[in-house]
Design a protein around this motif. Sequence first.
Motif, short mmCIF file in Angstrom:
data_model
loop_
_atom_site.label_atom_id
_atom_site.label_comp_id
_atom_site.label_asym_id
_atom_site.label_seq_id
_atom_site.Cartn_x
_atom_site.Cartn_y
_atom_site.Cartn_z
N THR A 418 28.75 99.77 -16.95
CA THR A 418 27.66 98.97 -16.39
C THR A 418 28.20 98.02 -15.34
OG1 THR A 418 26.45 99.03 -18.48
CG2 THR A 418 25.82 97.31 -16.92
N GLU A 419 27.44 97.87 -14.26
CA GLU A 419 27.74 96.86 -13.26
C GLU A 419 26.56 95.89 -13.16
OE1 GLU A 419 30.63 99.44 -10.27
OE2 GLU A 419 28.64 98.83 -9.57
N TRP A 420 26.88 94.61 -13.13
CA TRP A 420 25.87 93.58 -12.92
C TRP A 420 26.01 93.13 -11.47
CZ3 TRP A 420 22.17 92.74 -16.39
CH2 TRP A 420 22.38 93.24 -17.68
N ARG A 421 24.91 93.32 -10.71
CA ARG A 421 24.96 93.10 -9.27
C ARG A 421 23.94 92.05 -8.83
NH1 ARG A 421 24.81 99.25 -6.82
NH2 ARG A 421 26.57 100.15 -7.99
N ASN A 422 24.30 91.37 -7.76
CA ASN A 422 23.32 90.54 -7.07
C ASN A 422 22.21 91.47 -6.58
OD1 ASN A 422 21.98 89.33 -4.66
ND2 ASN A 422 23.39 87.64 -5.08
N ALA A 423 20.99 91.23 -7.02
CA ALA A 423 19.89 92.16 -6.72
C ALA A 423 19.57 92.23 -5.24
CB ALA A 423 18.64 91.77 -7.50
N ALA A 424 19.94 91.20 -4.50
CA ALA A 424 19.63 91.19 -3.06
C ALA A 424 20.75 91.79 -2.23
CB ALA A 424 19.36 89.76 -2.61
N THR A 425 22.02 91.56 -2.63
CA THR A 425 23.14 91.97 -1.80
C THR A 425 23.95 93.13 -2.36
OG1 THR A 425 24.71 90.46 -2.86
CG2 THR A 425 23.37 89.57 -1.05
N GLN A 426 23.72 93.50 -3.62
CA GLN A 426 24.47 94.55 -4.32
C GLN A 426 25.91 94.13 -4.65
OE1 GLN A 426 23.11 97.23 -5.46
NE2 GLN A 426 21.34 97.70 -4.21
N GLU A 427 26.25 92.87 -4.45
CA GLU A 427 27.58 92.39 -4.81
C GLU A 427 27.79 92.51 -6.32
OE1 GLU A 427 30.11 88.19 -5.00
OE2 GLU A 427 28.06 88.24 -4.21
N LYS A 429 29.01 91.44 -9.74
CA LYS A 429 29.36 90.16 -10.36
C LYS A 429 30.16 90.35 -11.65
CE LYS A 429 26.18 86.93 -10.04
NZ LYS A 429 26.67 86.18 -8.86
N ALA A 430 29.96 91.47 -12.32
CA ALA A 430 30.69 91.72 -13.58
C ALA A 430 30.58 93.21 -13.91
CB ALA A 430 30.11 90.89 -14.72
N THR A 431 31.53 93.72 -14.69
CA THR A 431 31.51 95.12 -15.12
C THR A 431 31.73 95.19 -16.63
OG1 THR A 431 33.89 95.40 -14.72
CG2 THR A 431 32.39 95.97 -12.91
N GLU A 432 31.21 96.25 -17.23
CA GLU A 432 31.38 96.48 -18.66
C GLU A 432 31.68 97.96 -18.90
OE1 GLU A 432 28.47 93.65 -21.12
OE2 GLU A 432 27.40 94.78 -19.57
N LEU A 433 32.52 98.24 -19.86
CA LEU A 433 32.80 99.61 -20.30
C LEU A 433 32.82 99.61 -21.82
CD1 LEU A 433 33.62 102.55 -19.70
CD2 LEU A 433 36.01 101.79 -19.69
N TYR A 434 31.99 100.45 -22.41
CA TYR A 434 31.87 100.50 -23.88
C TYR A 434 32.14 101.91 -24.39
CZ TYR A 434 29.77 95.88 -23.46
OH TYR A 434 29.56 94.55 -23.19
N ASP A 435 32.82 101.94 -25.51
CA ASP A 435 33.18 103.19 -26.18
C ASP A 435 32.11 103.55 -27.20
OD1 ASP A 435 34.26 105.25 -27.64
OD2 ASP A 435 36.08 104.19 -28.24
N ASP A 440 26.90 104.18 -31.81
CA ASP A 440 26.03 103.64 -30.78
C ASP A 440 26.20 102.13 -30.65
OD1 ASP A 440 25.05 106.15 -30.29
OD2 ASP A 440 23.19 105.87 -31.42
N VAL A 441 26.92 101.52 -31.57
CA VAL A 441 27.16 100.07 -31.53
C VAL A 441 28.50 99.82 -30.85
CG1 VAL A 441 27.45 97.97 -32.90
CG2 VAL A 441 25.84 99.74 -33.65
N ALA A 442 28.50 98.98 -29.84
CA ALA A 442 29.72 98.66 -29.10
C ALA A 442 30.47 97.52 -29.78
CB ALA A 442 29.37 98.26 -27.67
N THR A 443 31.79 97.54 -29.68
CA THR A 443 32.61 96.48 -30.29
C THR A 443 33.34 95.62 -29.28
OG1 THR A 443 34.47 98.02 -30.54
CG2 THR A 443 32.94 97.83 -32.40
N ALA A 444 33.65 96.18 -28.10
CA ALA A 444 34.39 95.40 -27.11
C ALA A 444 34.15 95.95 -25.72
CB ALA A 444 35.89 95.44 -27.42
N ASN A 445 34.07 95.05 -24.76
CA ASN A 445 34.01 95.43 -23.35
C ASN A 445 35.45 95.70 -22.90
OD1 ASN A 445 33.65 95.74 -20.61
ND2 ASN A 445 33.24 93.56 -20.22
N ILE A 446 35.76 96.95 -22.64
CA ILE A 446 37.15 97.33 -22.31
C ILE A 446 37.32 97.59 -20.82
CG2 ILE A 446 37.71 98.20 -24.61
CD1 ILE A 446 36.99 100.99 -23.69
N SER A 447 36.34 97.13 -20.01
CA SER A 447 36.46 97.29 -18.57
C SER A 447 37.70 96.55 -18.07
CB SER A 447 35.22 96.72 -17.88
OG SER A 447 35.34 96.77 -16.48
#
Length: 483
Positions: A418-427, A429-435, A440-447
Amino acid sequence: MANYKTLTVLLAFLLSACSAHKAEQTVSQTKNKEPLNVLIFLVDDLRSDLGTYGHNHVLSPNIDKLANEGVKFTHAYAQQAICGPSRVSIMTGLRPETTGLYTIDKNGRLRPNQPNVVSMPELFKNHGYKTVSIGKVYHSVTDDQDNWSTHIKKLDNFYADPDNAKTKFAYEAGDVEDDFYKDGKVATDAIKTLQQLKDDKFLMFVGLSKPHLPFNAPKKYWELYDREQFTVPSRKKPDDMYRLTLTKWGELRMYGGIPKEGDTSDELTKTLIHAYYASVSYMDAQVGRVMQALDEMDLRDNTLVILMSDHGYKLGEYGAWNKHTNMELDTKVPLIISRELSHENRKAGVTSNALVENVDIFPSVAQAAGLEMPKVDGQSLLPLLDNPDMQFKEAAYSLFNRGKVMGVTVTNGQWRYTEWRNAATQEIKATELYDHTTSDVATANISGRPQYHELEQHLKALLHNKFPLNAPSFYEKRHVNNH
């Protein structure tokens, strides 16, 4: 010479007669072939916790039976985990980033940005189908109502107990018959409508509201379960989770009996889980009623049946409730497609692990009915009904709006990026990677962890293919010509 001419004329006559007979036979066969009907159960807030999906503690015999009559998809995903935009996406075959609808449109519009969008009922009605909407199909769309031949939207009594009604309590075990609550009424109306349409070709949506809040179901469905059989899920949030990933529970805080802040107690958590599954079993019984009527009216042979959910749900995982996220629990949905019993290639009791999306439903039913599709974002699932093990999609996509920040996400069925982006500029802001290889339950963001670099880069490329960084703002109006 005369004899030759006579033979030639006779031969031409015989060939002409033969061709005419074949043409007549073809027309006769076409006329005698029953047209395809489509019946879609669109369920609200249903996660893949059903007996047929290996959750043996859940009593869902009618849905399990439907799965035994068709193809069950284990990796189906909604495009947004909120009912308004999700249902518009289903009914148009267009993703939210195409429709531009990320929240419930207060004006009830299907086409605020794309006036030429062709909806599923519009397409089918234009081709001579009776189109039927019973119960909750759209969330609040009003500008597509003329495309329903029959539109019945039942109001819910909600509560059997007046005290529960006063406080808008979160759950109820009413000592009532099925028809007291909304879904029972919906099933009854569906059966009556089937009786009226049994000689017509139809597209029918049966919108079942449970297990949406409030978790109200007749007492007999509560008695199928023992609250103590349920365990309280871990409230631990994944390590390094982005601050906007989860919500403040969505609508649950609005209901009586729910604390206005903090976690639900263990006892209340068990009760709410009990209430959710009682609602699932109640909804399942209504599916059974409609399917029985379909059989009794001899309509099953030529009716394609689909059961699907608008999105998933959380039942206390991460200390959170409801949907409204990009997480696996909220975007993953059950999907069962059972072809008409007379179909020569019909598969029964088959499981497909292919990646599929709710946006694929519209082109699937249109192709099954032989209708020419407008331009859509989804693709037909019919090849998977013939060959459930075939490779289909490399990824499934979802998004969720957090105001000025948009979360866009991709899954390959085992890992979610997952990427969290500025909705206007597409910048970014943060990333997430889940195993999600085992849960189906995530335990840690391993990005960002080195050992997952190659995997993350692959998923990132898939995501950027669908959501390019140089794309227009998510809030820019998207005009598409679908004619």
